[in-house]
Write a protein that holds these residues in place. Sequence first.
Motif, mmCIF file in Angstrom:
data_model
loop_
_atom_site.group_PDB
_atom_site.id
_atom_site.type_symbol
_atom_site.label_atom_id
_atom_site.label_comp_id
_atom_site.label_asym_id
_atom_site.label_seq_id
_atom_site.Cartn_x
_atom_site.Cartn_y
_atom_site.Cartn_z
ATOM 1 N N GLU A 92 0.512 -1.261 0.147
ATOM 2 C CA GLU A 92 -0.120 -0.057 0.131
ATOM 3 C C GLU A 92 0.725 1.144 0.451
ATOM 4 O OE1 GLU A 92 -3.362 0.003 -0.834
ATOM 5 O OE2 GLU A 92 -3.581 2.677 0.016
ATOM 6 N N ILE A 93 1.941 1.211 0.716
ATOM 7 C CA ILE A 93 2.543 2.206 0.724
ATOM 8 C C ILE A 93 3.382 2.515 -0.844
ATOM 9 C CG2 ILE A 93 4.980 3.731 1.572
ATOM 10 C CD1 ILE A 93 4.376 2.460 4.169
ATOM 11 N N ARG A 94 3.666 1.850 -0.908
ATOM 12 C CA ARG A 94 4.151 1.891 -2.442
ATOM 13 C C ARG A 94 3.423 2.228 -3.247
ATOM 14 N NH1 ARG A 94 7.172 -4.146 -2.787
ATOM 15 N NH2 ARG A 94 9.260 -3.594 -1.718
ATOM 16 N N GLY A 95 1.923 1.634 -3.530
ATOM 17 C CA GLY A 95 1.145 1.948 -4.408
ATOM 18 C C GLY A 95 1.193 3.365 -3.804
ATOM 19 N N VAL A 96 1.362 3.929 -3.254
ATOM 20 C CA VAL A 96 0.603 5.501 -2.586
ATOM 21 C C VAL A 96 1.992 6.647 -3.248
ATOM 22 C CG1 VAL A 96 0.158 7.144 -1.022
ATOM 23 C CG2 VAL A 96 -0.816 4.981 -0.552
ATOM 24 N N ILE A 97 3.001 5.910 -3.020
ATOM 25 C CA ILE A 97 4.571 6.780 -3.873
ATOM 26 C C ILE A 97 4.198 6.693 -4.923
ATOM 27 C CG2 ILE A 97 6.365 6.725 -4.019
ATOM 28 C CD1 ILE A 97 7.088 5.487 -1.037
ATOM 29 N N LYS A 98 3.896 5.647 -5.752
ATOM 30 C CA LYS A 98 3.483 5.569 -7.249
ATOM 31 C C LYS A 98 2.440 6.747 -7.628
ATOM 32 C CE LYS A 98 2.560 2.158 -11.199
ATOM 33 N NZ LYS A 98 1.603 1.305 -11.379
ATOM 34 N N PHE A 99 1.403 6.564 -7.235
ATOM 35 C CA PHE A 99 0.212 7.303 -7.043
ATOM 36 C C PHE A 99 0.739 8.625 -6.640
ATOM 37 C CE2 PHE A 99 -3.180 10.399 -5.414
ATOM 38 C CZ PHE A 99 -3.624 10.083 -6.237
ATOM 39 N N TYR A 100 1.267 9.332 -6.280
ATOM 40 C CA TYR A 100 1.786 10.651 -5.828
ATOM 41 C C TYR A 100 2.847 11.518 -6.458
ATOM 42 C CZ TYR A 100 -1.655 11.921 -2.814
ATOM 43 O OH TYR A 100 -2.700 11.781 -1.431
ATOM 44 N N LEU A 101 3.222 9.632 -7.813
ATOM 45 C CA LEU A 101 4.464 10.558 -8.997
ATOM 46 C C LEU A 101 3.661 10.151 -10.052
ATOM 47 C CD1 LEU A 101 7.410 8.267 -7.099
ATOM 48 C CD2 LEU A 101 6.789 10.843 -6.728
ATOM 49 N N SER A 102 2.510 10.372 -10.188
ATOM 50 C CA SER A 102 1.224 10.307 -11.740
ATOM 51 C C SER A 102 1.419 11.408 -11.548
ATOM 52 C CB SER A 102 0.430 8.752 -11.486
ATOM 53 O OG SER A 102 -0.785 9.456 -10.723
ATOM 54 N N ASP A 103 0.055 11.931 -12.855
ATOM 55 C CA ASP A 103 -0.318 13.152 -12.282
ATOM 56 C C ASP A 103 -1.397 13.266 -11.936
ATOM 57 O OD1 ASP A 103 1.177 13.743 -14.826
ATOM 58 O OD2 ASP A 103 0.183 12.964 -16.752
ATOM 59 N N SER A 104 -2.206 12.410 -11.851
ATOM 60 C CA SER A 104 -3.266 12.011 -10.594
ATOM 61 C C SER A 104 -3.152 12.576 -9.817
ATOM 62 C CB SER A 104 -4.487 11.219 -10.874
ATOM 63 O OG SER A 104 -4.243 10.233 -12.053
ATOM 64 N N GLY A 105 -2.193 12.221 -9.196
ATOM 65 C CA GLY A 105 -1.473 12.239 -7.877
ATOM 66 C C GLY A 105 -0.799 13.328 -7.607
ATOM 67 N N ALA A 106 -0.225 13.821 -8.994
ATOM 68 C CA ALA A 106 -0.042 15.775 -8.460
ATOM 69 C C ALA A 106 -0.896 16.255 -8.223
ATOM 70 C CB ALA A 106 1.209 15.695 -10.031
ATOM 71 N N ALA A 107 -2.172 16.571 -9.418
ATOM 72 C CA ALA A 107 -3.548 17.164 -8.935
ATOM 73 C C ALA A 107 -3.638 16.746 -7.610
ATOM 74 C CB ALA A 107 -4.032 16.885 -10.072
ATOM 75 N N MET A 108 -3.669 16.170 -7.212
ATOM 76 C CA MET A 108 -4.010 16.048 -5.653
ATOM 77 C C MET A 108 -3.129 16.333 -4.864
ATOM 78 S SD MET A 108 -6.263 14.210 -4.337
ATOM 79 C CE MET A 108 -6.553 14.495 -1.920
ATOM 80 N N LEU A 109 -2.023 16.577 -5.171
ATOM 81 C CA LEU A 109 -1.038 17.497 -4.165
ATOM 82 C C LEU A 109 -1.189 18.641 -4.186
ATOM 83 C CD1 LEU A 109 2.419 15.140 -4.188
ATOM 84 C CD2 LEU A 109 0.411 15.270 -2.467
ATOM 85 N N ASP A 110 -2.005 19.501 -5.682
ATOM 86 C CA ASP A 110 -1.760 21.064 -6.029
ATOM 87 C C ASP A 110 -2.580 21.047 -4.644
ATOM 88 O OD1 ASP A 110 -0.100 20.886 -7.504
ATOM 89 O OD2 ASP A 110 -1.370 21.042 -9.613
ATOM 90 N N LEU A 111 -4.264 19.518 -5.002
ATOM 91 C CA LEU A 111 -5.803 20.518 -4.205
ATOM 92 C C LEU A 111 -5.024 20.469 -2.741
ATOM 93 C CD1 LEU A 111 -8.110 18.549 -5.609
ATOM 94 C CD2 LEU A 111 -7.574 20.637 -6.349
ATOM 95 N N VAL A 112 -4.343 18.933 -2.315
ATOM 96 C CA VAL A 112 -3.715 19.601 -0.320
ATOM 97 C C VAL A 112 -3.483 20.751 -0.100
ATOM 98 C CG1 VAL A 112 -2.560 18.589 0.516
ATOM 99 C CG2 VAL A 112 -3.780 16.997 -0.244
ATOM 100 N N ALA A 113 -2.580 21.402 -0.988
ATOM 101 C CA ALA A 113 -1.536 22.409 -1.191
ATOM 102 C C ALA A 113 -2.496 23.343 -0.283
ATOM 103 C CB ALA A 113 -0.351 22.901 -1.708
ATOM 104 N N GLU A 114 -3.646 23.107 -1.666
ATOM 105 C CA GLU A 114 -4.677 24.643 -1.325
ATOM 106 C C GLU A 114 -5.378 24.422 -0.463
ATOM 107 O OE1 GLU A 114 -4.741 26.952 -3.379
ATOM 108 O OE2 GLU A 114 -4.106 27.347 -5.587
#
Lengths: 193, 193
Positions: free
Chosen positions: B89-111
């Motif tokens: 699961e940790i590996r999957g979450v890392i992979k997600f956050y290195l994807s385009d959708s993950g980057a968009a999610m990080l934008d939302l978290v920051a905002e």
Amino acid sequence: MTEPHKGGRPRSDATRHAILSAAYDELQAVGFRAIAMERIARRAGSSKTTLYRWWPSKAAILLEAVNERSDRYPGFDDTGDVYVDLLEEIRGVIKFYLSDSGAAMLDLVAESRFDPDLASAIRDDFIAHRRAATRVTWKRGVARGQIRADVDVEVVMDALWGSLYYKLLVSHNPPDMGFADQLMNTFWPAITG
Amino acid sequence: MTEPHKGGRPRSDATRHAILSAAYDELQAVGFRAIAMERIARRAGSSKTTLYRWWPSKAAILLEAVNERSDRYPGFDDTGDVYVDLLEEIRGVIKFYLSDSGAAMLDLVAESRFDPDLASAIRDDFIAHRRAATRVTWKRGVARGQIRADVDVEVVMDALWGSLYYKLLVSHNPPDMGFADQLMNTFWPAITG
């Protein structure tokens, strides 16, 4: 972060404080993204030229402005007991992030997602120093036999400090002082020798 | 997050997908803060009235848009070994956050630092579900005797998930896949029975 910017002339302390104070006020008033260097300069009775002579970017000024506040990020004590030093530091960091200066710092961290200058400044001028200070305390703990030598301090720092930022910025469930004890109770067994 | 918004009429799937897709494209094009509901509606061939009938806020639409992407945040497996389930699961979450959708999610978290609607949506519609899923796996581990019953799973989640967000958003030192192993190597001894 208080040394003169390389290549610039020595900074007058009064001007420097006026600029940092103006920068902090602007951050509170309009937020990082909307801040114009021109307005910081005008509010400080200085000039944009002076600002850019002493700091490489808006990000650098704002980061220094927040870290110059009187209620700034705490440093480690050396009480002779590394458990106590870590616990008190975690408490101090929680207290900092619940203060006005801490809130301003969290604004900068959030904005650093969208500003590469700010991301570099936070990584190199803030996080790097905080982690270096943690390593000093950690090494004392290893030297005194309180901390196992084979534990990866880098990962522990990511998790301990990470848990605070997660609660403040991601899960929106800010830590209280008791969280410092919960953290240490949970993870001390993994690191103590 | 796929149920119809309470009080609204059942949503047409085609319209819903058009709106979420338009919202995601707008996020990539102009960033959360600059997005206008009007422009999402126009891009989707819909209307602002429809958007507000189905979602309570711009924040809610964008969060759902990001979480509907095909490369979305992963779920836990049940392999019979909770150590493996957590590690994967940790590996999957890392992979997600290195994807385009993950980057968009990080934008939302920051905002979300600057938008209370977005902060509530992330806390209640994203983090709450992710933590609930972690607790299910955790309980399996306790039931199977792999995890000690007296360890505070809430604190462990803050630290494990927190370490990833810290590296992505604060220390600007993104995790690689090996970080999942480092995390588990460091903290498994604190939680295993």
